[in-house]
Design a protein around this motif. Structure first.
Motif, PDB file in Angstrom:
ATOM      1  N   ARG A 113       0.808  -1.233   0.152  1.00  0.00           N
ATOM      2  CA  ARG A 113      -0.063  -0.056   0.020  1.00  0.00           C
ATOM      3  C   ARG A 113       1.017   1.291  -0.134  1.00  0.00           C
ATOM      4  N   THR A 114       0.584   2.119  -0.886  1.00  0.00           N
ATOM      5  CA  THR A 114       1.250   3.398  -0.808  1.00  0.00           C
ATOM      6  C   THR A 114       0.357   4.567  -0.955  1.00  0.00           C
ATOM      7  N   GLU A 115       0.821   5.489  -0.114  1.00  0.00           N
ATOM      8  CA  GLU A 115      -0.096   6.745  -0.049  1.00  0.00           C
ATOM      9  C   GLU A 115       0.510   7.736  -1.151  1.00  0.00           C
ATOM     10  N   ASP A 117      -0.837  11.575  -3.591  1.00  0.00           N
ATOM     11  CA  ASP A 117      -1.482  12.696  -3.397  1.00  0.00           C
ATOM     12  C   ASP A 117      -2.684  12.684  -2.803  1.00  0.00           C
ATOM     13  N   ARG A 119      -3.767  12.059   0.010  1.00  0.00           N
ATOM     14  CA  ARG A 119      -4.076  10.772   0.957  1.00  0.00           C
ATOM     15  C   ARG A 119      -4.607   9.489   0.384  1.00  0.00           C
ATOM     16  N   ALA A 120      -4.656   9.566  -1.086  1.00  0.00           N
ATOM     17  CA  ALA A 120      -5.395   8.560  -1.804  1.00  0.00           C
ATOM     18  C   ALA A 120      -4.103   7.321  -1.543  1.00  0.00           C
ATOM     19  N   MET A 121      -4.888   6.212  -1.441  1.00  0.00           N
ATOM     20  CA  MET A 121      -3.933   4.826  -1.737  1.00  0.00           C
ATOM     21  C   MET A 121      -3.915   4.230  -2.809  1.00  0.00           C
ATOM     22  N   ARG A 122      -2.656   3.637  -3.257  1.00  0.00           N
ATOM     23  CA  ARG A 122      -2.559   2.824  -4.313  1.00  0.00           C
ATOM     24  C   ARG A 122      -2.101   1.542  -4.079  1.00  0.00           C
ATOM     25  N   TYR A 123      -2.485   0.522  -4.422  1.00  0.00           N
ATOM     26  CA  TYR A 123      -2.297  -0.666  -4.059  1.00  0.00           C
ATOM     27  C   TYR A 123      -1.467  -1.641  -5.086  1.00  0.00           C
TER      28      TYR A 123
END
Length: 129
Positions: A113-115, A117, A119-123
């Motif tokens: 999991r990467t935060e 811009d 505070r959205a999360m990318r998985y």
């Protein structure tokens, strides 16, 4: 790690007699049965390799079990699943799917999991062998 996909995946592996009984149930309901295999079991991988053609007109589970034996022989160490399709609404919709073979050592899938811009999360995921 034990991959849990489809029906029965939280149970111990099915025996050939139990697989045959499930295939019999599918055939009694008039569902077409297909066999698929892969070495990439991630849940988002919906495109497994199909073994032969779907079996539409079978009435006896022995035909499916013979195809399963051939698939196991040609693909040792891979995941193999049986799918049942119901076409009563003129659409081949999956009604039942379950694993019938797993490799001796299953890969671990790690979710990353990467935060970004706002505070959205990318998985993303990594398959660790």
């Amino acid at each position: 790690m034990r991959i849990t996909q489809g029906c029965f995946s939280f149970l111990p592996d099915l025996t050939d007699d139990q697989i045959s009984a499930q295939v019999g149930y599918c055939l009694e309901n008039g569902w077409a049965v297909g066999i698929e295999y892969t070495d990439e079991p991630h849940p988002r991988n919906t495109y497994w390799e199909m073994w032969g053609h779907p079996m539409f007109d079978l009435r006896d589970p022995k035909g499916v079990m013979m195809e399963l034996a051939e698939c196991r022989k040609a693909n040792p160490g891979m995941y193999i699943r049986i799918n049942a399709f119901d076409d009563t609404r003129n659409v081949e919709s999956m009604t039942l799917s379950f694993l019938v073979q797993r490799p001796e050592v299953e890969p671990a899938i790690r979710m990353v999991r990467t935060e970004v811009d706002g505070r959205a999360m990318r998985y993303s995921h990594e398959v660790m062998r």
